[in-house]
Design a protein around this motif. Structure first.
Motif, PDB file in Angstrom:
ATOM      1  N   ALA A   1       1.095 -73.281  16.211  1.00 16.16           N
ATOM      2  CA  ALA A   1       2.520 -73.441  16.517  1.00 16.16           C
ATOM      3  C   ALA A   1       2.827 -72.940  17.926  1.00 16.16           C
ATOM      4  N   ASN A   2       2.208 -71.836  18.316  1.00 20.28           N
ATOM      5  CA  ASN A   2       2.472 -71.288  19.642  1.00 20.28           C
ATOM      6  C   ASN A   2       1.915 -72.171  20.739  1.00 20.28           C
ATOM      7  N   CYS A   3       0.765 -72.798  20.498  1.00 23.36           N
ATOM      8  CA  CYS A   3       0.209 -73.741  21.478  1.00 23.36           C
ATOM      9  C   CYS A   3       1.181 -74.893  21.730  1.00 23.36           C
ATOM     10  N   GLU A   4       1.750 -75.415  20.673  1.00 23.52           N
ATOM     11  CA  GLU A   4       2.701 -76.518  20.822  1.00 23.52           C
ATOM     12  C   GLU A   4       3.951 -76.054  21.561  1.00 23.52           C
ATOM     13  N   HIS A   5       4.394 -74.859  21.262  1.00 23.21           N
ATOM     14  CA  HIS A   5       5.565 -74.306  21.948  1.00 23.21           C
ATOM     15  C   HIS A   5       5.293 -74.141  23.438  1.00 23.21           C
ATOM     16  N   LEU A   6       4.136 -73.579  23.800  1.00 21.04           N
ATOM     17  CA  LEU A   6       3.797 -73.367  25.209  1.00 21.04           C
ATOM     18  C   LEU A   6       3.603 -74.697  25.928  1.00 21.04           C
ATOM     19  N   PHE A   7       2.999 -75.666  25.251  1.00 21.40           N
ATOM     20  CA  PHE A   7       2.847 -77.003  25.834  1.00 21.40           C
ATOM     21  C   PHE A   7       4.205 -77.568  26.252  1.00 21.40           C
ATOM     22  N   LYS A   8       5.180 -77.475  25.391  1.00 22.65           N
ATOM     23  CA  LYS A   8       6.506 -78.018  25.681  1.00 22.65           C
ATOM     24  C   LYS A   8       7.202 -77.230  26.791  1.00 22.65           C
ATOM     25  N   ARG A   9       7.126 -75.896  26.737  1.00 19.35           N
ATOM     26  CA  ARG A   9       7.820 -75.069  27.724  1.00 19.35           C
ATOM     27  C   ARG A   9       7.215 -75.231  29.115  1.00 19.35           C
ATOM     28  N   ILE A  10       5.891 -75.248  29.198  1.00 19.49           N
ATOM     29  CA  ILE A  10       5.245 -75.381  30.517  1.00 19.49           C
ATOM     30  C   ILE A  10       5.528 -76.745  31.116  1.00 19.49           C
ATOM     31  N   ASN A  11       5.405 -77.797  30.315  1.00 17.71           N
ATOM     32  CA  ASN A  11       5.602 -79.134  30.872  1.00 17.71           C
ATOM     33  C   ASN A  11       7.057 -79.429  31.204  1.00 17.71           C
ATOM     34  N   ALA A  12       7.996 -78.722  30.587  1.00 19.53           N
ATOM     35  CA  ALA A  12       9.402 -78.876  30.957  1.00 19.53           C
ATOM     36  C   ALA A  12       9.649 -78.377  32.374  1.00 19.53           C
TER      37      ALA A  12
END
Length: 401
Positions: free
Chosen positions: A304-315
């Motif tokens: 879940a945290n990987c998916e969260h970081l993926f979204k935050r970084i790419n934003a």
């Protein structure tokens, strides 16, 4: 099959000559293939003689190999991979340590150790290899080469042995940028040239702060030279500012990829190891104990945290932004020095703190051979947003030349 004889680079498992299938933009170039990627008629060792002997030779090449042959390149051999590609140092228990041509007393970096040695030693123009935790970027940095990890799953992995599917990519190590650019465009099937020039050079401050002082100083000097030449102002940014939360850079590894990679390795390779009980090299055996005893339930929060970081970084990324930092925080360790857990972690922990940034965000990253620290090469990395691979290659032409 054994290590090739009369090979000063100690890079080759086997020498052979696979001619091009067609003419194309890679005419005249020679490449090697990391030994976790299938070549028809040749057993794939995965860095382990027991794995090699337990599996038949593939009937077909990996699709990425055929792409390169069909673009005019010639394949000249299979090269050493670290055991099950589960390493960043490049010292193989079975095949020895491929030679770091730029720093012969030091490790080449792994797990694409043979790829780096075959290119840095002048035997090949580029090598087809893989990257999960840094297996292209680290040897590129330590051997003074160009290396690209593309966006996750941007290049076909058909015929590439399974490793860590949520992170693993197929990319290239090359001796020159123009070779890297041509080979990667073939693999990406991307020849677009109408791409905006970079307007923002973002410097990831956390990576500079954990780098050794000599690496930090060289990186700051090189980045300022790029800014002066391009006319683009450097923008220092912390990881917390990128994701808009109070978190350190090592969250990408310690709270993201580390446990996910371990659980995936249990499934892709661990099942076979537990069933077949192969002989394991000493260093790999030490690392594998962590895999064997890992609690799979513990990984669920990390997914879940990987998916969260993926979204935050790419934003954070716009189509005209490049993020920069040292590829590795240190120069290459001396050969034979990573013989204790303490020594291994002193190299691995800060290195994977940096490499996990692109891994968790599934980003394209190019390591450029731009730094020299106490006579040893160290790479400077350039990163763009997810699936902005062609933009990144075009941006480097603007920023570096």
């Amino acid at each position: 099959m054994s290590i090739a004889t009369n090979d000063p680079s100690n890079a080759f498992i086997e020498h052979f000559d696979l001619p091009p299938l067609c003419e194309g933009i890679l005419d005249g170039l020679k490449f090697t293939v990391k030994d976790n990627i299938d070549l028809a008629g040749y057993r794939t060792s995965y860095g382990s003689p027991t794995w090699r002997d337990a599996h038949v030779a593939p009937v077909h090449n990996a699709l990425c190999v055929d792409q390169l042959l069909a673009a005019g390149a010639r394949c000249i051999g299979k090269v050493v991979a670290d055991e099950f590609t589960y390493s960043l140092d490049g010292e193989s228990f079975y095949f020895g340590t491929p030679r770091n041509a730029k720093a012969p007393d030091r490790v080449p970096g792994g797990s694409s150790s043979g790829s780096a040695a075959s290119v840095a030693g002048g035997f090949a123009d580029f090598s087809l290899c893989t990257d999960s935790g840094g297996s292209i970027r680290v040897p590129a940095s330590l051997c003074g080469l160009w290396g690209m990890r593309p966006s996750l799953h941007r290049v076909s992995e058909a015929g590439v042995l399974p490793f860590q599917p949520s992170v693993s990519t197929v990319g290239v190590l090359a001796d020159r940028f123009d070779v890297l650019d041509r080979a990667m465009r073939v693999l990406l099937n991307e020849h677009t040239t109408n791409i905006p020039a970079p307007k923002h050079i973002v410097v990831l401050q956390d990576a500079l702060e954990i780098a050794d002082p000599a690496v930090r100083g060289q990186a700051e000097t090189a980045l300022q030279q790029i800014a002066d030449r391009s006319g683009i102002t450097l923008e220092p940014v912390s990881f917390a500012e990128i994701i808009g939360e109070d978190a350190p850079l090592n969250a990408c590894n310690m709270e993201g990829l580390r446990d996910l990679q371990t659980a995936e390795f249990q499934s892709t390779v661990g099942n076979w190891i537990e069933a077949c009980k192969p002989e394991l090299g000493a260093t790999f055996a030490m690392a594998y104990e962590n895999v064997r005893t890992f609690d799979r339930v513990a990984v669920l929060d990390n997914i879940a945290n990987c998916e969260h970081l993926f979204k935050r970084i790419n934003a954070f990324f716009t189509e005209d932004t490049v993020v920069c930092f040292p590829t590795t925080p240190k120069k290459a360790p001396l050969k034979g020095s990573l013989n204790t857990l303490e020594a291994v972690m002193e190299f691995y922990d800060p290195t994977m703190t940096i490499t996990a940034f692109s891994g968790v965000a599934r980003l394209p990253e190019v390591s450029a051979p731009m730094l020299t620290v106490e006579g040893c090469p160290v790479g400077l990395s350039f990163v763009a947003g997810h699936y902005q691979d062609a933009y990144l290659l075009n941006a480097l032409k603007t920023l570096i030349y």
